[in-house]
Motif scaffolding. Structure first.
Motif, short mmCIF file in Angstrom:
data_model
loop_
_atom_site.label_atom_id
_atom_site.label_comp_id
_atom_site.label_asym_id
_atom_site.label_seq_id
_atom_site.Cartn_x
_atom_site.Cartn_y
_atom_site.Cartn_z
N ASN A 38 0.84 -1.20 0.00
CA ASN A 38 0.00 0.00 0.00
C ASN A 38 0.88 1.25 0.00
N THR A 39 1.66 1.39 -1.03
CA THR A 39 2.53 2.55 -1.21
C THR A 39 2.42 3.03 -2.66
N LYS A 40 2.88 4.25 -2.88
CA LYS A 40 2.83 4.81 -4.23
C LYS A 40 4.01 4.38 -5.07
N GLU A 41 5.09 3.96 -4.45
CA GLU A 41 6.28 3.58 -5.21
C GLU A 41 6.03 2.30 -6.01
N SER A 42 6.52 2.28 -7.22
CA SER A 42 6.42 1.07 -8.05
C SER A 42 7.54 0.09 -7.76
N VAL A 43 8.64 0.58 -7.22
CA VAL A 43 9.77 -0.27 -6.83
C VAL A 43 9.97 -0.12 -5.33
N ILE A 44 9.83 -1.23 -4.60
CA ILE A 44 9.96 -1.24 -3.15
C ILE A 44 11.22 -2.03 -2.80
N GLN A 45 12.15 -1.37 -2.12
CA GLN A 45 13.42 -2.02 -1.80
C GLN A 45 13.56 -2.41 -0.34
N ASP A 46 12.71 -1.86 0.52
CA ASP A 46 12.83 -2.13 1.95
C ASP A 46 11.56 -2.82 2.46
N PRO A 47 11.64 -4.07 2.86
CA PRO A 47 10.47 -4.72 3.48
C PRO A 47 10.19 -4.14 4.86
N VAL A 48 8.96 -4.28 5.33
CA VAL A 48 8.62 -3.75 6.65
C VAL A 48 9.18 -4.64 7.75
N LYS A 49 9.50 -5.89 7.43
CA LYS A 49 10.07 -6.81 8.43
C LYS A 49 10.85 -7.89 7.71
N THR A 50 11.97 -8.29 8.31
CA THR A 50 12.78 -9.39 7.80
C THR A 50 13.03 -10.39 8.92
N PRO A 70 -21.09 -24.19 4.82
CA PRO A 70 -21.19 -23.14 5.84
C PRO A 70 -20.63 -21.82 5.32
N LEU A 71 -20.81 -20.77 6.10
CA LEU A 71 -20.22 -19.49 5.72
C LEU A 71 -18.72 -19.64 5.57
N THR A 72 -18.18 -19.10 4.51
CA THR A 72 -16.76 -19.28 4.19
C THR A 72 -16.10 -17.92 3.98
N ALA A 73 -14.77 -17.93 3.91
CA ALA A 73 -14.01 -16.69 3.74
C ALA A 73 -14.35 -16.04 2.40
N GLY A 74 -14.66 -14.75 2.45
CA GLY A 74 -15.05 -14.03 1.26
C GLY A 74 -13.90 -13.22 0.68
N VAL A 75 -14.26 -12.21 -0.12
CA VAL A 75 -13.27 -11.40 -0.83
C VAL A 75 -13.05 -10.05 -0.18
N GLN A 76 -13.67 -9.83 0.96
CA GLN A 76 -13.50 -8.55 1.64
C GLN A 76 -12.42 -8.68 2.71
N PRO A 77 -11.34 -7.90 2.67
CA PRO A 77 -10.33 -7.98 3.73
C PRO A 77 -10.88 -7.49 5.06
N ALA A 78 -10.44 -8.13 6.13
CA ALA A 78 -10.88 -7.74 7.46
C ALA A 78 -10.07 -6.58 8.02
N LEU A 79 -8.85 -6.39 7.50
CA LEU A 79 -7.94 -5.37 8.03
C LEU A 79 -7.24 -4.67 6.88
N THR A 80 -6.82 -3.45 7.14
CA THR A 80 -5.87 -2.80 6.24
C THR A 80 -4.46 -3.24 6.60
N ALA A 81 -3.53 -2.96 5.72
CA ALA A 81 -2.15 -3.35 5.97
C ALA A 81 -1.61 -2.69 7.24
N GLN A 82 -1.91 -1.39 7.42
CA GLN A 82 -1.39 -0.68 8.57
C GLN A 82 -2.01 -1.17 9.87
N GLU A 83 -3.29 -1.54 9.85
CA GLU A 83 -3.92 -2.08 11.05
C GLU A 83 -3.25 -3.37 11.49
N TRP A 84 -2.97 -4.25 10.51
CA TRP A 84 -2.31 -5.51 10.88
C TRP A 84 -0.90 -5.26 11.40
#
Length: 524
Positions: free
Chosen positions: A168-180, A375-389
């Motif tokens: 969820n960033t504007k950059e097309s090239v991401i060089q730094d992961p948020v965690k390693t 039964p009810l199953t996992a759908g296509v709507q995310p439960a969280l945003t990236a920043q919330e997680w």
């Protein structure tokens, strides 16, 4: 003399999935003339969603994969456009679980790329990716999307590192992961998330299973068992257990069940056979069924998982003479519920350049929707945003119904906060009873009003859907409760429509009987 009574216990086990069988699709509905990759990497090489099937293919001077619409069966054009932007062979591909037009790929060129697939048919090859992730020092062999948070992607490579990326960033090239995460000592062969994505299980070439807190980057559990050399591992839904496939000390292919809280000793082990091909496990959390497919053979074995001993129960085996190199699995929302299909595989058969769908079906005589197996199953709507997680929030998947006609929430608005209704606003149906202290039990009809007492017991049940009384239910407080209320109302509407159809049929029958009576009296 005393006579002791012996209680007889049946040896069979009651299960609605005892007679599940596999059904291969006819040749006309397969995907023919597909140039499947010749890579020997131990991956699926195939990814499927309800719109597209993606398969890794051969490409001169780099790596590529095909994206074929699911409905476009038959022979593939040899000049069909490809997604070819990698400089090395593509090793893994995965569709975004929340967007059917976004797919990620990783390659021997040490990059991970995220692609946008156009909604119309591909007219030319795609060479420019939407995102490019640069962080691994060696080739990247495995990628996984987070199951509940949007725009979170995990990757692991031959540098023994797991990297977490926020897309969820504007950059097309991401060089730094948020965690390693870098405490593995060898190549990671498999990654699997638990239901809410708060834990990550890995299987490593050093024969160890590890459970990791991915946000903190800490090791929670580690297993190293001499009797089971692990290759693949996955979480078993909400059972707090793991399943793994590997080999025994006698080099037999083996399945093992582990306790999530104690990985010192497996809870159960079962030898499959003496073949040498890798075993791919797939778990369906809705039916608690474990499917095991062997690389290099054409069989599919399936088991039913139980929380108590013996933990897994063998059901049956689908046999085929055509060996598979890889396999893809259709998400539950893409299944054909009218034929009682509970799982669908797409087998890659390089000997015939063929992709063969195989459906797992529960035999039922009724053609109506079988709610007990869906039964009810996992759908296509995310439960969280990236920043919330990333901030530490955990949420289970947003559920959906597979009933035909149900709404698939592609963009569910946030649940509104509770506020006291104003006097000008209409009173909600769930609070109408509390204010008036009476149930609306009279239904206006064309020929008068019927009370609930005048109607039969069958009509009384029509006011309920699955034991749910709309007039005595408290207001929903969560998104899942709101969805359940919505689905129950849909069920009630469907039953009312069926009742109207039955009454129309009765009216027509009475009209015919009256007409026949008039004709008979006219003759005499």
């Amino acid at each position: 003399m005393t006579i002791t009574k012996m209680s007889w216990c049946p040896q069979y086990r009651s299960s609605k999935f005892r007679h599940v069988y596999g059904k291969a699709t006819s040749k006309e509905n397969c995907y023919d003339c597909v140039p499947i990759t010749r890579s020997v990497h131990d991956n699926h090489f195939c990814a499927v969603n309800p719109r597209f099937i993606a398969v890794v293919t051969e490409c001169a001077g780099g790596g590529a994969f095909l994206v074929i619409p699911v409905n476009q069966t038959g022979k593939l054009d040899p000049h069909y456009p490809r997604v070819s932007g990698h400089k090395g062979n593509v090793l893994d591909i995965k569709w975004n679980p929340f967007n059917d037009f976004v797919i990620a790929s990783c390659s021997e060129d040490a990059t991970v790329k995220v692609w946008n697939i156009p909604q119309h048919l591909l007219t030319k090859s795609i060479t420019h990716a939407q995102k490019e992730l640069l962080g691994h020092a060696r080739r990247v062999g495995l990628i996984e999307w987070h199951p509940t948070a949007s725009d979170i992607l995990f990757s692991t490579g031959y540098d023994y590192k797991i990297m977490i990326w926020n897309l969820n960033t504007k950059e097309s090239v991401i060089q730094d992961p948020v965690k390693t995460i870098s405490f593995h000592t060898d190549v990671i062969l498999s990654m699997s998330f638990n239901t809410d994505g708060s834990l990550l299980a890995t299987a490593c070439r050093d024969r160890k299973i590890r459970i990791i807190d991915p946000r903190a980057g800490t090791l929670l559990q580690e297993a190293s068992n001499k009797s089971h050399r692990v290759n693949k591992v996955l979480f078993l839904g909400n059972m707090k257990k793991l399943a793994s496939t590997g080999t025994s000390r006698w080099n037999n292919r083996q399945i093992a069940i582990w306790d999530q809280g104690d990985l010192s000793v497996p809870l159960a082990e079962e030898d499959v056979d003496g073949s040498s091909g890798l075993l791919f496990p797939f778990y369906d959390a809705d039916t608690h069924m474990l499917y095991v497919l062997g690389k290099g053979d054409g069989n599919i074995r399936y088991y039913e998982i139980s929380p108590e001993k013996p933990y897994f129960n063998y059901l049956m085996e689908y046999r085929s003479p055509l060996p598979q190199k890889g396999v893809g699995a259709m998400p539950k929302r893409g299944l054909d519920v009218s034929s009682c299909e509970i799982f669908r595989f797409y087998k890659l058969i390089p000997a015939k350049s063929l992709i063969e769908p195989v459906s797992m079906i529960v035999p039922r005589r009724s053609e109506s929707y079988q709610e007990d197996i869906y039964p009810l199953t996992a759908g296509v709507q995310p439960a969280l945003t990236a920043q919330e997680w990333l901030n530490g929030v955990n949420k289970g998947p947003v559920l959906m119904s597979l009933r035909p006609g149900s709404v698939i929430f592609n963009s569910l608005p946030p649940f509104p906060e509770e506020s006291p209704p104003e006097a000008t606003e209409p009173v909600p149906f769930w609070s109408r009873t509390a204010e008036t202290n009476e149930k609306p039990n009279r239904i206006p009809e064309k020929w008068g009003n019927w009370t609930a007492e005048d109607r039969g017991q069958e009509d009384k049940k029509m006011g309920l859907s699955n034991g749910f009384d709309a007039f005595e239910c408290p207001p929903p407080k969560t998104e899942n409760e709101l969805l359940q209320v919505f689905y129950r109302q849909q069920e009630e509407i469907r039953r009312l429509r069926e009742a109207l159809i039955q009454r129309d049929v009765q009216i027509r029958q009475l009209e015919l009987e009256i007409k026949n009576v008039h004709m008979d009296t006219g003759r005499f």
